[in-house]
Design a protein around this motif. Sequence first.
Motif, PDB file in Angstrom:
ATOM      1  N   VAL A 128       0.835  -1.203   0.000  1.00 35.95           N
ATOM      2  CA  VAL A 128       0.000   0.000   0.000  1.00 35.95           C
ATOM      3  C   VAL A 128       0.873   1.257   0.000  1.00 35.95           C
ATOM      4  N   GLY A 129       1.762   1.352   0.951  1.00 36.01           N
ATOM      5  CA  GLY A 129       2.608   2.533   1.058  1.00 36.01           C
ATOM      6  C   GLY A 129       3.718   2.310   2.059  1.00 36.01           C
ATOM      7  N   THR A 130       4.703   3.198   2.027  1.00 33.79           N
ATOM      8  CA  THR A 130       5.824   3.084   2.943  1.00 33.79           C
ATOM      9  C   THR A 130       6.393   4.469   3.225  1.00 33.79           C
ATOM     10  N   ILE A 131       7.008   4.624   4.369  1.00 37.92           N
ATOM     11  CA  ILE A 131       7.631   5.886   4.736  1.00 37.92           C
ATOM     12  C   ILE A 131       8.983   5.576   5.360  1.00 37.92           C
ATOM     13  N   SER A 132       9.974   6.414   5.028  1.00 36.40           N
ATOM     14  CA  SER A 132      11.316   6.196   5.534  1.00 36.40           C
ATOM     15  C   SER A 132      11.381   6.465   7.029  1.00 36.40           C
ATOM     16  N   TRP A 133      12.461   6.007   7.653  1.00 37.46           N
ATOM     17  CA  TRP A 133      12.574   6.170   9.098  1.00 37.46           C
ATOM     18  C   TRP A 133      12.612   7.642   9.491  1.00 37.46           C
ATOM     19  N   THR A 134      13.114   8.519   8.606  1.00 37.33           N
ATOM     20  CA  THR A 134      13.154   9.952   8.905  1.00 37.33           C
ATOM     21  C   THR A 134      11.798  10.604   8.700  1.00 37.33           C
ATOM     22  N   GLY A 135      10.953   9.952   7.919  1.00 35.56           N
ATOM     23  CA  GLY A 135       9.677  10.563   7.566  1.00 35.56           C
ATOM     24  C   GLY A 135       9.761  11.482   6.360  1.00 35.56           C
ATOM     25  N   ASN A 136      10.939  11.586   5.748  1.00 35.98           N
ATOM     26  CA  ASN A 136      11.128  12.534   4.648  1.00 35.98           C
ATOM     27  C   ASN A 136      10.642  12.013   3.308  1.00 35.98           C
ATOM     28  N   THR A 137      10.578  10.699   3.151  1.00 35.20           N
ATOM     29  CA  THR A 137      10.246  10.111   1.856  1.00 35.20           C
ATOM     30  C   THR A 137       9.171   9.059   2.028  1.00 35.20           C
ATOM     31  N   SER A 138       8.230   9.039   1.102  1.00 34.46           N
ATOM     32  CA  SER A 138       7.183   8.024   1.117  1.00 34.46           C
ATOM     33  C   SER A 138       6.881   7.584  -0.309  1.00 34.46           C
ATOM     34  N   HIS A 139       6.361   6.395  -0.423  1.00 33.44           N
ATOM     35  CA  HIS A 139       5.975   5.833  -1.717  1.00 33.44           C
ATOM     36  C   HIS A 139       4.619   5.154  -1.564  1.00 33.44           C
ATOM     37  N   TYR A 140       3.880   5.080  -2.672  1.00 32.92           N
ATOM     38  CA  TYR A 140       2.540   4.525  -2.632  1.00 32.92           C
ATOM     39  C   TYR A 140       2.291   3.621  -3.832  1.00 32.92           C
ATOM     40  N   ALA A 141       1.406   2.662  -3.619  1.00 39.88           N
ATOM     41  CA  ALA A 141       0.910   1.874  -4.738  1.00 39.88           C
ATOM     42  C   ALA A 141       0.041   2.765  -5.628  1.00 39.88           C
ATOM     43  N   ASP A 142       0.037   2.467  -6.916  1.00 41.09           N
ATOM     44  CA  ASP A 142      -0.750   3.271  -7.849  1.00 41.09           C
ATOM     45  C   ASP A 142      -2.224   3.308  -7.458  1.00 41.09           C
ATOM     46  N   SER A 143      -2.706   2.213  -6.894  1.00 36.19           N
ATOM     47  CA  SER A 143      -4.135   2.101  -6.569  1.00 36.19           C
ATOM     48  C   SER A 143      -4.573   3.047  -5.452  1.00 36.19           C
ATOM     49  N   VAL A 144      -3.628   3.548  -4.666  1.00 36.50           N
ATOM     50  CA  VAL A 144      -3.995   4.426  -3.545  1.00 36.50           C
ATOM     51  C   VAL A 144      -3.364   5.809  -3.658  1.00 36.50           C
ATOM     52  N   GLN A 145      -2.507   6.000  -4.665  1.00 32.80           N
ATOM     53  CA  GLN A 145      -1.827   7.288  -4.839  1.00 32.80           C
ATOM     54  C   GLN A 145      -2.854   8.428  -4.895  1.00 32.80           C
ATOM     55  N   GLY A 146      -2.601   9.453  -4.116  1.00 38.12           N
ATOM     56  CA  GLY A 146      -3.494  10.602  -4.098  1.00 38.12           C
ATOM     57  C   GLY A 146      -4.670  10.467  -3.140  1.00 38.12           C
ATOM     58  N   ARG A 147      -4.908   9.282  -2.620  1.00 40.00           N
ATOM     59  CA  ARG A 147      -6.009   9.070  -1.677  1.00 40.00           C
ATOM     60  C   ARG A 147      -5.506   8.697  -0.287  1.00 40.00           C
ATOM     61  N   PHE A 148      -4.386   8.019  -0.216  1.00 41.19           N
ATOM     62  CA  PHE A 148      -3.819   7.572   1.062  1.00 41.19           C
ATOM     63  C   PHE A 148      -2.543   8.353   1.346  1.00 41.19           C
ATOM     64  N   LYS A 149      -2.286   8.536   2.626  1.00 36.79           N
ATOM     65  CA  LYS A 149      -1.050   9.226   3.038  1.00 36.79           C
ATOM     66  C   LYS A 149      -0.461   8.536   4.261  1.00 36.79           C
ATOM     67  N   VAL A 150       0.810   8.169   4.149  1.00 34.29           N
ATOM     68  CA  VAL A 150       1.531   7.568   5.260  1.00 34.29           C
ATOM     69  C   VAL A 150       2.280   8.668   6.001  1.00 34.29           C
ATOM     70  N   SER A 151       2.233   8.637   7.308  1.00 25.04           N
ATOM     71  CA  SER A 151       2.974   9.613   8.113  1.00 25.04           C
ATOM     72  C   SER A 151       3.480   8.923   9.368  1.00 25.04           C
ATOM     73  N   ARG A 152       4.284   9.642  10.121  1.00 29.45           N
ATOM     74  CA  ARG A 152       4.790   9.088  11.366  1.00 29.45           C
ATOM     75  C   ARG A 152       5.085  10.211  12.331  1.00 29.45           C
ATOM     76  N   ASP A 153       5.053   9.886  13.602  1.00 34.15           N
ATOM     77  CA  ASP A 153       5.434  10.819  14.658  1.00 34.15           C
ATOM     78  C   ASP A 153       6.504  10.112  15.482  1.00 34.15           C
TER      79      ASP A 153
END
Length: 131
Positions: free
Chosen positions: A54-79
């Motif tokens: 579905v998606g992934t986010i780097s340990w820093t939180g600076n970079t994320s990637h998404y599957a085409d099926s969810v791009q623009g609708r889903f957002k990965v974040s971290r605190d």
Amino acid sequence: QVPLVESGGGFVQAGGSLRLSCAASGRTLGGRPLSYYHIGWFRQAPGEEEREFVGTISWTGNTSHYADSVQGRFKVSRDNTKNMAFLQMTNLKPEDTAVYYCTADSHHFGPTIAPAGMDYWGRGTLVTVSS
């Protein structure tokens, strides 16, 4: 003890939104905080054998990637101050119905990641989207 715990799943109508959370069940994973790891989200639809990226986010939180099926609708974040990660899902569709899993991995990160080889998994949380 399952290393990761997901929460926030539930039942929603098409077009609605949900926010999933992911946290370590203990204080650390392999002696390190969750903030040390890249976070991935996968899902497994009913009747499907494979888990889908579905998606992934780097340990820093600076970079994320998404599957085409969810791009623009889903957002990965971290605190990282709270050792938590999130998957914000908007404009949900019935085809998004699945069990959603978060993963933590110290090495694998990129535009797409495979389920095999992830260091840690959660038990998953069910998201049901009605039409």
